[in-house]
Design a protein around this motif. Structure first.
Motif, PDB file in Angstrom:
ATOM      1  N   CYS A  86      31.018 -49.496  23.283  1.00 48.93           N
ATOM      2  CA  CYS A  86      30.031 -48.653  23.943  1.00 48.93           C
ATOM      3  C   CYS A  86      28.718 -48.680  23.157  1.00 48.93           C
ATOM      4  O   CYS A  86      28.024 -49.686  23.160  1.00 48.93           O
ATOM      5  N   ARG A 111      28.801 -42.117  33.741  1.00 52.57           N
ATOM      6  CA  ARG A 111      30.130 -42.343  34.298  1.00 52.57           C
ATOM      7  C   ARG A 111      31.200 -42.187  33.213  1.00 52.57           C
ATOM      8  O   ARG A 111      31.159 -42.871  32.190  1.00 52.57           O
ATOM      9  N   CYS A 112      32.145 -41.268  33.445  1.00 56.22           N
ATOM     10  CA  CYS A 112      33.277 -41.048  32.554  1.00 56.22           C
ATOM     11  C   CYS A 112      34.530 -41.113  33.408  1.00 56.22           C
ATOM     12  O   CYS A 112      34.852 -40.148  34.125  1.00 56.22           O
ATOM     13  N   GLU A 113      35.226 -42.234  33.373  1.00 59.38           N
ATOM     14  CA  GLU A 113      36.362 -42.464  34.257  1.00 59.38           C
ATOM     15  C   GLU A 113      37.207 -43.621  33.723  1.00 59.38           C
ATOM     16  O   GLU A 113      36.778 -44.365  32.851  1.00 59.38           O
ATOM     17  N   SER A 141      32.771 -44.265  29.239  1.00 61.79           N
ATOM     18  CA  SER A 141      32.030 -43.016  29.083  1.00 61.79           C
ATOM     19  C   SER A 141      30.613 -43.382  28.659  1.00 61.79           C
ATOM     20  O   SER A 141      30.301 -43.443  27.479  1.00 61.79           O
ATOM     21  N   HIS A 142      29.765 -43.672  29.641  1.00 64.26           N
ATOM     22  CA  HIS A 142      28.414 -44.119  29.302  1.00 64.26           C
ATOM     23  C   HIS A 142      27.430 -43.923  30.449  1.00 64.26           C
ATOM     24  O   HIS A 142      27.813 -43.837  31.610  1.00 64.26           O
ATOM     25  N   HIS A 203      36.360 -47.906  26.227  1.00 63.28           N
ATOM     26  CA  HIS A 203      36.794 -47.326  24.955  1.00 63.28           C
ATOM     27  C   HIS A 203      38.289 -47.538  24.708  1.00 63.28           C
ATOM     28  O   HIS A 203      39.108 -46.708  25.136  1.00 63.28           O
ATOM     29  N   ARG A 206      40.290 -44.591  23.237  1.00 65.86           N
ATOM     30  CA  ARG A 206      40.631 -43.480  24.116  1.00 65.86           C
ATOM     31  C   ARG A 206      41.860 -43.788  24.977  1.00 65.86           C
ATOM     32  O   ARG A 206      42.209 -42.992  25.856  1.00 65.86           O
TER      33      ARG A 206
END
Length: 233
Positions: A86, A111-113, A141-142, A203, A206
């Motif tokens: 990221c 967008r976080c998915e 997540s970016h 990520h 994560r």
């Protein structure tokens, strides 16, 4: 294996990365402040996600000039494994260790998915243990993950097998609908010419435990660990 996890002002994924590498995968890991310049005790370097220097000017533009980065560049040029995740990917591009740039998402939304990634391309210690065509489920997540490079650069990356992760659907189909940010040719991760440097927007740290939704991210860490073991042998 000894991992250096670089912390810049504004980094937030360093502790997640440490947890997965040290507590889950039982590797030696250390969070390294950006003013340190000696990386000789490490086997791999991680530039984790976050908002280094508040993303002022451009994402990664100021972090590129942190004292540690000259050592990171030398580390990479020596053929040792480096991964930028990221914001770390953005720093690698700003440092010219990887080509291209990360722009604002086409949606102009953060967008976080969870997304799907198809493994393809050439050899890298970060992905060699992942068979061609395998699909990984890893979160993003970016707000600025839209990978851009001019057509000639994109063609060179493709021809050299340097695109190693591409956004796809659960079945591995690369479609516009599977692209969460407008990235050119659905590109999610690329490597340098030698293959030792990987930049990716999703990520893996994560996706290290069932508790958080999946463990596919560990396949990337396990690949570089396996490569290190095989090198020692």
């Amino acid at each position: 294996m000894r991992f250096a996890i670089i912390r810049f002002p504004g980094t937030w994924s360093d502790r997640d990365t440490y947890h997965v590498l040290h507590d889950i995968l039982e590797q030696q890991a250390e969070i390294v402040w950006h003013r340190e310049t000696d990386l000789s005790r490490f086997d791999a370097v991680v530039l984790p996600g976050g908002f280094s220097y508040g993303d002022y000017l451009r994402c990664g533009a100021i972090a590129r000039f942190s004292p540690v980065m000259e050592s990171v560049i030398a580390f990479a040029e020596a053929g040792k494994p480096v991964i930028g995740i990221c914001n770390g990917f953005q720093v690698l591009c700003e440092s010219h260790l990887l080509p291209g740039a990360l722009m604002c998402n086409a949606s102009l939304q953060f967008r976080c998915e969870w997304v799907y990634l198809r493994r393809e391309g050439g050899s890298s210690p970060w992905v060699d243990a992942i068979p061609q065509g395998d699909v990984l489920r890893v979160p993003i997540s970016h707000g600025e993950g839209n990978y851009y490079a001019d057509p000639e650069t994109l063609d060179r990356l493709e021809a050299a097998g340097r695109v190693v992760f591409r956004y796809c659907d659960a079945a591995g189909n690369v479609t516009p609908e599977a692209n969460p940010n407008g990235s050119a040719r659905n590109i999610a991760g690329i490597i340098n010419e030698r293959g030792n440097v990987l930049g990716m927007m999703p990520h893996p740290e994560r996706a290290g435990e069932p508790l958080v939704g999946g463990t596919d991210g560990n396949r990337i860490w396990e690949s570089v660990i396996r490569s290190a073991v095989e090198t020692v042998r």
